[in-house]
Design a protein around this motif. Structure first.
Motif, PDB file in Angstrom:
ATOM      1  N   GLY A   1       0.874  -1.010  -0.061  1.00  0.00           N
ATOM      2  CA  GLY A   1       0.053  -0.020   0.074  1.00  0.00           C
ATOM      3  C   GLY A   1       1.011   1.271  -0.010  1.00  0.00           C
ATOM      4  O   GLY A   1       2.002   1.299  -0.145  1.00  0.00           O
ATOM      5  N   SER A   2       0.327   2.377   0.253  1.00  0.00           N
ATOM      6  CA  SER A   2       0.969   3.806   0.094  1.00  0.00           C
ATOM      7  C   SER A   2       0.360   4.498   1.400  1.00  0.00           C
ATOM      8  O   SER A   2      -1.004   4.545   1.586  1.00  0.00           O
ATOM      9  CB  SER A   2       0.894   4.140  -1.065  1.00  0.00           C
ATOM     10  OG  SER A   2      -0.251   4.494  -1.740  1.00  0.00           O
ATOM     11  N   ALA A   3       0.850   5.565   1.749  1.00  0.00           N
ATOM     12  CA  ALA A   3       0.298   6.738   2.421  1.00  0.00           C
ATOM     13  C   ALA A   3       1.018   8.192   2.080  1.00  0.00           C
ATOM     14  O   ALA A   3       2.119   7.816   1.515  1.00  0.00           O
ATOM     15  CB  ALA A   3       0.373   6.518   3.922  1.00  0.00           C
ATOM     16  N   ALA A   4       0.235   9.117   2.021  1.00  0.00           N
ATOM     17  CA  ALA A   4       0.882  10.482   1.465  1.00  0.00           C
ATOM     18  C   ALA A   4       0.263  11.579   2.172  1.00  0.00           C
ATOM     19  O   ALA A   4      -0.897  11.493   2.649  1.00  0.00           O
ATOM     20  CB  ALA A   4       0.798  10.647  -0.004  1.00  0.00           C
ATOM     21  N   VAL A   5       1.199  12.652   2.263  1.00  0.00           N
ATOM     22  CA  VAL A   5       0.398  13.847   2.731  1.00  0.00           C
ATOM     23  C   VAL A   5       1.009  15.145   1.644  1.00  0.00           C
ATOM     24  O   VAL A   5       2.192  15.076   1.311  1.00  0.00           O
ATOM     25  CB  VAL A   5       1.238  14.265   4.149  1.00  0.00           C
ATOM     26  CG1 VAL A   5       2.815  14.119   4.240  1.00  0.00           C
ATOM     27  CG2 VAL A   5       0.500  15.587   4.904  1.00  0.00           C
ATOM     28  N   SER A   6       0.139  15.906   1.552  1.00  0.00           N
ATOM     29  CA  SER A   6       0.184  17.014   0.572  1.00  0.00           C
ATOM     30  C   SER A   6      -0.159  18.373   1.228  1.00  0.00           C
ATOM     31  O   SER A   6      -1.038  18.539   1.880  1.00  0.00           O
ATOM     32  CB  SER A   6      -0.615  17.040  -0.743  1.00  0.00           C
ATOM     33  OG  SER A   6      -0.365  15.644  -1.321  1.00  0.00           O
ATOM     34  N   LEU A   7       0.648  19.323   1.127  1.00  0.00           N
ATOM     35  CA  LEU A   7       0.667  20.581   1.516  1.00  0.00           C
ATOM     36  C   LEU A   7       0.709  21.681   0.145  1.00  0.00           C
ATOM     37  O   LEU A   7       1.475  21.518  -0.416  1.00  0.00           O
ATOM     38  CB  LEU A   7       1.429  21.073   2.846  1.00  0.00           C
ATOM     39  CG  LEU A   7       1.291  20.287   3.947  1.00  0.00           C
ATOM     40  CD1 LEU A   7       2.502  20.435   4.565  1.00  0.00           C
ATOM     41  CD2 LEU A   7       0.103  20.460   4.807  1.00  0.00           C
ATOM     42  N   GLY A   8      -0.109  22.735   0.360  1.00  0.00           N
ATOM     43  CA  GLY A   8       0.136  23.658  -0.566  1.00  0.00           C
ATOM     44  C   GLY A   8      -0.870  24.998  -0.449  1.00  0.00           C
ATOM     45  O   GLY A   8      -1.672  25.231   0.556  1.00  0.00           O
ATOM     46  N   GLN A   9      -0.534  26.122  -1.300  1.00  0.00           N
ATOM     47  CA  GLN A   9      -1.250  27.105  -1.077  1.00  0.00           C
ATOM     48  C   GLN A   9      -1.091  28.123  -2.428  1.00  0.00           C
ATOM     49  O   GLN A   9      -0.337  27.634  -3.188  1.00  0.00           O
ATOM     50  CB  GLN A   9      -1.054  27.832   0.037  1.00  0.00           C
ATOM     51  CG  GLN A   9       0.313  28.595  -0.361  1.00  0.00           C
ATOM     52  CD  GLN A   9       0.592  29.848   1.206  1.00  0.00           C
ATOM     53  OE1 GLN A   9       0.055  29.415   2.204  1.00  0.00           O
ATOM     54  NE2 GLN A   9       1.308  30.875   0.884  1.00  0.00           N
ATOM     55  N   THR A  10      -2.160  28.979  -2.811  1.00  0.00           N
ATOM     56  CA  THR A  10      -1.735  29.776  -3.934  1.00  0.00           C
ATOM     57  C   THR A  10      -0.739  30.901  -3.905  1.00  0.00           C
ATOM     58  O   THR A  10      -0.180  31.073  -2.711  1.00  0.00           O
ATOM     59  CB  THR A  10      -3.039  30.476  -4.208  1.00  0.00           C
ATOM     60  OG1 THR A  10      -3.396  31.493  -3.327  1.00  0.00           O
ATOM     61  CG2 THR A  10      -4.375  29.541  -4.230  1.00  0.00           C
ATOM     62  N   TYR A  11      -0.445  31.361  -5.011  1.00  0.00           N
ATOM     63  CA  TYR A  11       0.770  32.458  -4.907  1.00  0.00           C
ATOM     64  C   TYR A  11       0.272  33.529  -4.078  1.00  0.00           C
ATOM     65  O   TYR A  11       1.034  34.264  -3.576  1.00  0.00           O
ATOM     66  CB  TYR A  11       0.797  32.926  -6.289  1.00  0.00           C
ATOM     67  CG  TYR A  11       1.502  31.827  -7.231  1.00  0.00           C
ATOM     68  CD1 TYR A  11       1.926  30.461  -6.906  1.00  0.00           C
ATOM     69  CD2 TYR A  11       2.202  32.616  -8.462  1.00  0.00           C
ATOM     70  CE1 TYR A  11       2.602  29.892  -7.676  1.00  0.00           C
ATOM     71  CE2 TYR A  11       2.757  31.349  -9.307  1.00  0.00           C
ATOM     72  CZ  TYR A  11       3.038  30.202  -8.813  1.00  0.00           C
ATOM     73  OH  TYR A  11       3.710  29.201  -9.874  1.00  0.00           O
ATOM     74  N   GLU A  12      -1.329  33.757  -4.065  1.00  0.00           N
ATOM     75  CA  GLU A  12      -1.846  34.864  -3.268  1.00  0.00           C
ATOM     76  C   GLU A  12      -1.742  34.808  -1.889  1.00  0.00           C
ATOM     77  O   GLU A  12      -2.052  35.582  -1.029  1.00  0.00           O
ATOM     78  CB  GLU A  12      -3.205  35.192  -3.711  1.00  0.00           C
ATOM     79  CG  GLU A  12      -3.388  35.771  -5.193  1.00  0.00           C
ATOM     80  CD  GLU A  12      -2.789  37.193  -5.386  1.00  0.00           C
ATOM     81  OE1 GLU A  12      -3.101  37.930  -4.287  1.00  0.00           O
ATOM     82  OE2 GLU A  12      -2.333  37.324  -6.362  1.00  0.00           O
TER      83      GLU A  12
END
Length: 802
Positions: free
Chosen positions: A183-194
């Motif tokens: 299996g797999s596990a993941a975490v993602s983070l992000g935001q707009t340029y603004e």
């Protein structure tokens, strides 16, 4: 097709080489395996690549969906398939939470969604405001987490004879992961340029071996997204004038970015399963899932001086927040087994969509200062039960070939319910002549409540045959009988002929249909107003009336009929010995009796309308009606290839281009409404049906692997589109190129890190004309923006494989 569009199509074909096939991408150090043979949507025969099918099919792997870091299934599919449209919208009530998606420029409900080859239920929501597909309901693809998906198959061809109602534009089949270990596990983070639109996504999937007799795959996802806001500054006076006629000093300190024009704030959780277990000579299987989403989006801001506001409650005005809760659940179980010389598949399934209208930071001004500020405005529920039994086998046929024969029977029952909201969400408290109902969305009244259902039974036959090494053909016929409007028979013919080892031609012809959805049959939202008639208060009704209402009967609307289609397609397929593949498919889809949601009729429209409304006790009414015939023409092009660059790694590239154009052939309404065609289906709706989706879309993408590094680069083109306002002014928005870039590094055998940017160069749509900006607040088109209006977005992702 115009010469300029044809030139763009030709240019796209020769732009860059790449590969499109059913096999998964391998790592740079692995040997390329023999492609796995799979069965894809639209065919009973197994294939190795998408170019072997007689109908155009795109196969998008789970890895492809995650390549650009998109957090929504529908958004990832939009960038992978140019003919798939998933526009962004804002201040469109429930459509901010469940957005419409469409294929080949047609309505969202012209595309059938399957999961593991079984029909997926649609959303309970009806799109009522100014989005693409107004009056339709579609399956909510974002309720299915990307972490659960093995691949997505998109059949870009009519398939009602094979799969039943709704498959006019095509079929999207979502194949769930079926691994029995790892299996797999993941975490993602992000935001707009603004600096807004912050996102957090946790996802994972794992396979469990069931005593070496089967497997269970579990997938989960949690997604949190903050809102984005691209509203302009509100220059209007906000507060009542002071007694001396001067401006209130608070005008200087008021936060004038008072509106929320952007993506909704969203919290979404999902859990899916896919299982199989060998029992006797057969296999028991099951799959399904649950998802729950809460979103928050704004309505129009109510200024402090607005009569809809009470300064005792909101001294600075208020922004009503629509905060619906959307719940989806589905479960399917079946048994595949041998039955003499036949292979049998018996299955049942149930799916349900619940849309709960809730409002926060709101007000029913007619109740005075004691009004609640939060409301439950009512609930929509749509559910679907299906049962299928299918027999298939191979039969010796001419020229020593075998005929694939499938016989099937199906039963389906659809139900729709509307529950009234809290009394405070719709009641008129008669305080100081203030407007009634919860601000932002008025609640459903008890007389809007609905509890209806309909059923249908179907029989179908499907045959396919590889007659010679060069010639493959197929035919299908389906008969369905509905409890509410009768029966329908549809058919399909398809063929593929290899002119050389590399060059093939293929063609299809089919008829199709789309039964009126239970949402269109039974959706009702009525407001009761008390009007002074000769000194006496008389109740009158206004809103959306269903086709079993007194209003519909008096207006002689009649029962809704199925939409019927006639489609043809023809294409060429090139499969080079060096891995190059090219498909070019042209198509035409004619649809008769398309269902629209009309504009509101009022007594002044005609004497006959005035008499009908008076007899029904209504002062205005809108409704669903079969009214429009259309023709859609287009071409899809896919060019792909893999390159072995030796010491420089491996490069996979793809070019895809789609062109489609819809024309309105006829508008026809009931006789009592003669001469009102332009009132009920005005130029705003005509433009929305024919021009609100870009006619030209395309992608050029590259995936490069070198040792532990993987780079993804994609250029997506969204062509010109046109919108029209209520004053008859059309605005065309120019085409834009969007660039996505990500870089992935294999830290270890199990740990992978990725960073990337979507809309790398921070591209925005053209701004609206000043007269359409509502005092400079709505800078960008807020109902049909193909790639949104958030600008650039950057993210990081860490995943672990076990």
């Amino acid at each position: 097709m115009k010469k300029s569009n044809l030139a763009l199509a030709i240019a796209a074909v020769f732009a860059v080489p790449s590969v499109a096939s059913a096999q998964s991408t391998t790592t740079e150090t692995e040997a390329t395996p023999e492609p796995e043979r799979i069965q894809v949507v639209g065919s009973r025969l197994s294939v190795r690549t998408a170019t072997e099918t007689s109908s155009p099919v795109d196969i998008i792997t789970g890895e492809d969906l995650m390549a650009a870091g998109f957090t929504e299934t529908a958004r990832a599919l939009q960038y992978a398939i140019p003919s798939f449209n998933f526009p962004s919208s804002s201040i469109t009530d429930g459509s901010d939470a469940v957005r419409p998606a469409s294929l080949r420029g047609l309505s969202p409900d012209h595309t059938l969604v399957l999961v593991n080859g079984k029909r997926r239920h649609t959303s309970a929501l009806v799109h009522l405001n100014g989005t693409t597909g107004r009056g339709s309901s579609n399956a909510d693809l974002n309720a299915i987490p990307i972490s659960a998906i093995k691949r997505i198959e998109v059949l870009r061809d009519g398939a009602a004879a094979q799969y039943g109602s709704d498959a006019i534009a095509g079929v999207i089949n979502i194949v769930l992961k079926d691994n029995t270990e790892g299996g797999s596990a993941a975490v993602s983070l992000g935001q707009t340029y603004e600096g807004d639109g912050e996102q957090l996504k946790l996802q994972g999937s794992m396979g469990i071996n069931l005593f070496d007799q089967g497997g269970l795959t579990l997938s989960f996802e949690y997604h949190s997204k903050n809102r984005t806001n691209r509203a302009g500054i509100d220059p209007r006076q906000q507060y009542p004038l002071l007694e001396d006629g001067s401006l209130d000093p608070r005008e200087e300190t008021f936060d004038r970015q008072s509106h929320h024009v952007g993506d909704a704030e969203v919290s979404n959780s999902a859990l899916f399963f896919n299982t199989f277990y060998e029992i006797g000579d057969g296999e028991l299987y099951g799959f399904g899932g649950w998802s729950a989403r809460v979103s928050e989006s704004g309505a129009f801001y109510r200024r402090a001086l607005d009569p809809r506001n009470l300064e005792e409650v909101y001294p600075d005005g208020f922004l009503p927040i629509l905060a619906p809760e959307t719940n989806d659940a589905s479960v399917n179980f079946g048994y595949r087994f041998g039955l003499s010389d036949w292979f049998a598949d018996a299955s049942i399934g149930y799916g349900e969509s619940e849309f709960i209208y809730k409002l926060e930071n709101s007000l029913n001004a007619s109740l005075g200062p004691d009004s609640p500020t939060e409301f439950d405005a009512g609930t929509l529920v749509a559910n679907e039960f299906t049962a299928n039994f299918e027999l298939s086998r191979f039969i010796p046929f001419v020229n020593y070939s075998e005929l694939s024969l499938t016989l099937g029977a199906s039963y389906r029952e659809n139900a729709y319910r509307i529950y009234a909201g809290d009394e405070e969400s719709y009641i008129d408290g008669e305080f100081d002549g203030r407007p009634a109902g919860s601000q932002g969305f008025t609640g459903f009244r008890p007389d809007s409540e609905v509890r209806e259902s309909r059923s249908n039974r179907g029989l179908y036959v499907d045959v396919e045959n590889q007659l010679t090494d060069d010639f493959q053909w197929g035919a299908a016929v389906r008969f369905e009988n509905y409890s509410d409007f009768g029966s329908n028979t549809s058919w399909k013919l398809s063929g593929r002929y290899a002119l050389t080892d590399s060059l093939s031609v293929r063609a299809t012809a089919n008829t199709g249909f789309r039964a009126p959805s239970v949402q269109q049959l039974y959706f009702t939202n009525i407001s009761t107003l008390f009007v002074n008639r000769d000194g006496e208060l008389v109740p009158e009704q206004s809103g959306t009336f269903n086709n079993i209402s007194n209003v519909a009967r008096e207006l002689e609307i009649g029962n809704l009929r199925p939409e019927e289609s006639q489609s043809v397609s023809a294409g060429v397929v090139w499969s080079g010995t060096n891995g190059l593949s090219l498909t070019v498919d042209a198509y035409q889809i004619e649809i008769d009796d398309r269902i629209i949601l009309s504009s509101a009729l009022i007594p002044s429209d005609s004497e006959a309308v005035a008499d009908a409304l008076a007899a029904a006790g209504a002062d205005n009414a809108r409704f669903f009606v079969n009214a429009v015939d259309t023709t859609t023409r287009g071409v899809d092009v896919v060019l792909a290839q893999n390159f072995d660059l030796g010491a420089y790694g491996r490069l996979r590239g793809q070019v895809a281009y789609g062109y489609n154009e819809t024309e309105i052939d006829r508008v026809q309404l009931p006789a009592i409404l003669d001469g009102l065609e332009d009132r009920l289906f005005d130029n705003v709706e005509r433009t929305r049906m024919t021009r609100s989706v870009p006619r030209n879309t395309g992608t050029i993408s590259f995936n490069h692997r070198l040792n532990d590094w993987t780079t993804h680069l994609a250029f997506s083109y969204f062509g010109e589109y046109t919108l029209e306002n209520n004053q008859g002014v059309q605005t065309s928005f120019s085409g834009k190129w969007i660039t996505d870039l990500s870089v992935q590094y294999q830290i270890s055998d199990r740990l992978v890190a990725k960073v990337g940017a979507q809309n790398l160069f921070d591209v925005y749509p053209d701004k609206q004309r000043p007269e359409n900006q509502f005092n400079g607040i709505f800078l960008y088109p807020n109902t049909n923006a193909p790639f949104g209006f958030n600008g650039g977005y950057y993210y990081a992702r860490l995943s672990y494989v076990f």
